[in-house]
Scaffold this motif. Structure first.
Motif, PDB file in Angstrom:
ATOM      1  N   ALA A 135       1.014  -1.184  -0.006  1.00 37.65           N
ATOM      2  CA  ALA A 135      -0.207  -0.044   0.080  1.00 37.65           C
ATOM      3  C   ALA A 135       0.798   1.108   0.045  1.00 37.65           C
ATOM      4  CB  ALA A 135      -0.707   0.027   1.199  1.00 37.65           C
ATOM      5  N   VAL A 136       1.886   1.141   0.883  1.00 42.22           N
ATOM      6  CA  VAL A 136       2.977   2.292   0.728  1.00 42.22           C
ATOM      7  C   VAL A 136       3.594   2.604  -0.418  1.00 42.22           C
ATOM      8  CG1 VAL A 136       5.170   3.252   1.745  1.00 42.22           C
ATOM      9  CG2 VAL A 136       3.397   2.115   3.354  1.00 42.22           C
ATOM     10  N   ARG A 137       3.806   1.399  -1.208  1.00 50.76           N
ATOM     11  CA  ARG A 137       4.624   1.479  -2.380  1.00 50.76           C
ATOM     12  C   ARG A 137       3.629   2.155  -3.521  1.00 50.76           C
ATOM     13  NH1 ARG A 137       5.271  -3.155  -3.114  1.00 50.76           N
ATOM     14  NH2 ARG A 137       7.720  -3.623  -2.620  1.00 50.76           N
ATOM     15  N   GLY A 138       2.303   1.684  -3.216  1.00 53.04           N
ATOM     16  CA  GLY A 138       1.258   2.230  -4.282  1.00 53.04           C
ATOM     17  C   GLY A 138       1.108   3.854  -4.087  1.00 53.04           C
ATOM     18  N   LEU A 139       1.211   4.113  -2.897  1.00 53.00           N
ATOM     19  CA  LEU A 139       0.909   5.598  -2.726  1.00 53.00           C
ATOM     20  C   LEU A 139       2.228   6.518  -3.123  1.00 53.00           C
ATOM     21  CD1 LEU A 139      -0.988   5.254   0.767  1.00 53.00           C
ATOM     22  CD2 LEU A 139      -1.924   5.970  -1.429  1.00 53.00           C
ATOM     23  N   LEU A 140       3.312   6.077  -3.178  1.00 48.12           N
ATOM     24  CA  LEU A 140       4.384   6.933  -3.536  1.00 48.12           C
ATOM     25  C   LEU A 140       4.436   7.680  -4.546  1.00 48.12           C
ATOM     26  CD1 LEU A 140       7.575   4.323  -2.631  1.00 48.12           C
ATOM     27  CD2 LEU A 140       6.814   6.443  -1.318  1.00 48.12           C
ATOM     28  N   PRO A 141       4.025   7.448  -5.588  1.00 47.92           N
ATOM     29  CA  PRO A 141       3.849   8.275  -6.859  1.00 47.92           C
ATOM     30  C   PRO A 141       3.121   9.563  -6.528  1.00 47.92           C
ATOM     31  CG  PRO A 141       3.441   6.105  -7.711  1.00 47.92           C
ATOM     32  CD  PRO A 141       3.374   6.090  -5.880  1.00 47.92           C
ATOM     33  N   ARG A 142       2.268   9.536  -5.482  1.00 52.65           N
ATOM     34  CA  ARG A 142       1.535  10.814  -5.243  1.00 52.65           C
ATOM     35  C   ARG A 142       2.368  11.775  -4.537  1.00 52.65           C
ATOM     36  NH1 ARG A 142      -4.348   8.630  -2.459  1.00 52.65           N
ATOM     37  NH2 ARG A 142      -4.717   7.144  -4.387  1.00 52.65           N
ATOM     38  N   LEU A 143       3.540  11.417  -4.122  1.00 50.18           N
ATOM     39  CA  LEU A 143       4.416  12.424  -3.258  1.00 50.18           C
ATOM     40  C   LEU A 143       5.344  12.997  -4.150  1.00 50.18           C
ATOM     41  CD1 LEU A 143       5.312  10.006  -0.411  1.00 50.18           C
ATOM     42  CD2 LEU A 143       3.646  11.474  -0.386  1.00 50.18           C
ATOM     43  N   GLY A 144       5.322  12.546  -5.442  1.00 44.36           N
ATOM     44  CA  GLY A 144       6.365  13.350  -6.165  1.00 44.36           C
ATOM     45  C   GLY A 144       7.720  12.943  -5.954  1.00 44.36           C
ATOM     46  N   VAL A 145       8.883  13.754  -5.879  1.00 45.62           N
ATOM     47  CA  VAL A 145      10.092  13.313  -5.796  1.00 45.62           C
ATOM     48  C   VAL A 145      10.310  13.044  -4.167  1.00 45.62           C
ATOM     49  CG1 VAL A 145      12.494  13.792  -6.096  1.00 45.62           C
ATOM     50  CG2 VAL A 145      11.028  14.389  -7.940  1.00 45.62           C
ATOM     51  N   VAL A 146      10.813  11.965  -3.974  1.00 47.09           N
ATOM     52  CA  VAL A 146      11.125  11.556  -2.527  1.00 47.09           C
ATOM     53  C   VAL A 146      12.622  12.033  -2.371  1.00 47.09           C
ATOM     54  CG1 VAL A 146      11.362   9.819  -0.581  1.00 47.09           C
ATOM     55  CG2 VAL A 146       9.295   9.969  -2.184  1.00 47.09           C
ATOM     56  N   ARG A 147      13.034  12.948  -1.645  1.00 49.40           N
ATOM     57  CA  ARG A 147      14.265  13.311  -1.178  1.00 49.40           C
ATOM     58  C   ARG A 147      14.739  12.812   0.185  1.00 49.40           C
ATOM     59  NH1 ARG A 147      15.240  16.838  -5.187  1.00 49.40           N
ATOM     60  NH2 ARG A 147      13.528  18.080  -6.091  1.00 49.40           N
ATOM     61  N   ARG A 148      14.058  12.537   1.115  1.00 51.17           N
ATOM     62  CA  ARG A 148      14.711  12.087   2.214  1.00 51.17           C
ATOM     63  C   ARG A 148      13.393  11.037   3.051  1.00 51.17           C
ATOM     64  NH1 ARG A 148      18.362  14.177   5.967  1.00 51.17           N
ATOM     65  NH2 ARG A 148      18.165  13.432   8.132  1.00 51.17           N
ATOM     66  N   VAL A 149      14.182   9.737   3.690  1.00 46.76           N
ATOM     67  CA  VAL A 149      13.557   9.092   4.041  1.00 46.76           C
ATOM     68  C   VAL A 149      13.791   8.507   5.240  1.00 46.76           C
ATOM     69  CG1 VAL A 149      12.307   6.589   3.944  1.00 46.76           C
ATOM     70  CG2 VAL A 149      12.341   8.182   1.983  1.00 46.76           C
ATOM     71  N   SER A 150      13.059   8.298   6.476  1.00 45.22           N
ATOM     72  CA  SER A 150      13.839   7.745   7.922  1.00 45.22           C
ATOM     73  C   SER A 150      13.040   6.616   8.346  1.00 45.22           C
ATOM     74  CB  SER A 150      13.485   8.921   9.076  1.00 45.22           C
ATOM     75  OG  SER A 150      14.082   8.662  10.038  1.00 45.22           O
ATOM     76  N   LEU A 151      13.654   5.560   8.224  1.00 42.03           N
ATOM     77  CA  LEU A 151      12.821   4.450   8.710  1.00 42.03           C
ATOM     78  C   LEU A 151      13.589   3.518   9.863  1.00 42.03           C
ATOM     79  CD1 LEU A 151      12.467   2.331   5.250  1.00 42.03           C
ATOM     80  CD2 LEU A 151      10.745   3.881   6.435  1.00 42.03           C
ATOM     81  N   ARG A 152      12.796   3.561  10.957  1.00 41.07           N
ATOM     82  CA  ARG A 152      13.249   3.109  12.181  1.00 41.07           C
ATOM     83  C   ARG A 152      12.385   1.752  12.734  1.00 41.07           C
ATOM     84  NH1 ARG A 152      14.892   8.383  15.763  1.00 41.07           N
ATOM     85  NH2 ARG A 152      15.697   6.808  17.030  1.00 41.07           N
ATOM     86  N   TYR A 153      13.172   0.907  13.580  1.00 42.93           N
ATOM     87  CA  TYR A 153      12.756   0.007  14.147  1.00 42.93           C
ATOM     88  C   TYR A 153      13.219  -0.022  15.643  1.00 42.93           C
ATOM     89  CZ  TYR A 153      10.504  -4.648  15.010  1.00 42.93           C
ATOM     90  OH  TYR A 153       9.751  -5.644  15.608  1.00 42.93           O
ATOM     91  N   GLU A 154      12.591   0.448  16.568  1.00 40.60           N
ATOM     92  CA  GLU A 154      12.867   0.099  18.078  1.00 40.60           C
ATOM     93  C   GLU A 154      12.367  -0.685  18.914  1.00 40.60           C
ATOM     94  OE1 GLU A 154      13.321   4.112  19.348  1.00 40.60           O
ATOM     95  OE2 GLU A 154      14.234   5.090  17.674  1.00 40.60           O
ATOM     96  N   LYS A 155      13.081  -1.570  19.520  1.00 37.96           N
ATOM     97  CA  LYS A 155      12.341  -2.474  20.443  1.00 37.96           C
ATOM     98  C   LYS A 155      13.530  -2.756  21.282  1.00 37.96           C
ATOM     99  CE  LYS A 155      10.250  -7.050  20.661  1.00 37.96           C
ATOM    100  NZ  LYS A 155       9.944  -8.325  19.832  1.00 37.96           N
TER     101      LYS A 155
END
Length: 204
Positions: free
Chosen positions: A131-151
């Motif tokens: 679902a996230v992949r399908g929505l990416l084109p709506r964002l335009g050019v993605v210049r910065r991404v932060s992904l975290r997994y904390e546990k």
């Protein structure tokens, strides 16, 4: 009925067995460990009828149609190859191997032998990621991404006590990056492709 042999007696193997128990047409038939007593105790705990001492013993068993490898990361590549050579489909716990070269070699070998090889990276098959992949084109050019997994690791108390644990032991292919750290990295590559360059910063 697909009969699965488990290699490894850690908590992840226990959770795998619990998942198998609620899926029709699949069962855990054997548990393998280098220690016969440990294999028997774990098999009894999860309700598996049989055991094996070592991977070769498991692969030769008449009631094993596929294997789940939940052994230390450092031995995955060799164990995958051994299972594939035996013609047994493999589900290997993440990270499947320790390098891209090892993975390409494992996949190539499995294809040559006509054997199914799958990494147990559940998040890679999560519909939410699609679902996230399908929505990416709506964002335009993605210049910065932060992904975290904390546990907080279930083994952190052992680390604080000065004990070495498999998942954090570099000699066994363990580290925080190869434990929970693989999840954001895997999602990043699935969504945006392989990176052109990598920089690392150690904090603390």
């Amino acid at each position: 009925m697909t009969r699965i042999g488990i290699v490894g007696t850690s908590s992840i193997s226990e959770r795998f067995a619990e998942a198998v128990a609620i899926v029709a047409g699949v069962e855990v038939s054997r548990v393998a460990s280098r220690d016969a007593g440990r294999a028997r105790a774990f098999a009894d705990a999860i309700g598996a009828p049989h055991t094996a001492v070592g991977l070769a013993d498991l692969l030769a068993a008449p009631d094993v149609d596929a294997v789940y490898l939940a052994s230390p990361n450092a031995v995955h590549a060799a164990q995958v190859r051994e299972a594939v050579d035996a013609g047994i489909p493999v589900l290997v716990e993440k990270p499947a191997v320790l390098s891209a070269e090892q993975w390409h070699a494992a996949v190539s070998h499995a294809r040559e032998r006509g054997v199914v090889l799958l990494e147990a990276m559940r998040s890679g098959y999560d519909p939410g990621l699609d679902a996230v992949r399908g929505l990416l084109p709506r964002l335009g050019v993605v210049r910065r991404v932060s992904l975290r997994y904390e546990k907080r690791s279930a083994r952190y108390d052992h680390v604080l006590a000065g004990e070495q644990t498999n998942i954090f032991d570099p000699a066994l292919g363990g580290s925080a990056l190869r434990d929970l750290g693989v999840y954001p990295l895997h999602a990043l590559v699935r969504l945006f492709g392989a990176p052109l360059a990598i920089d690392g910063v150690r904090v603390g």
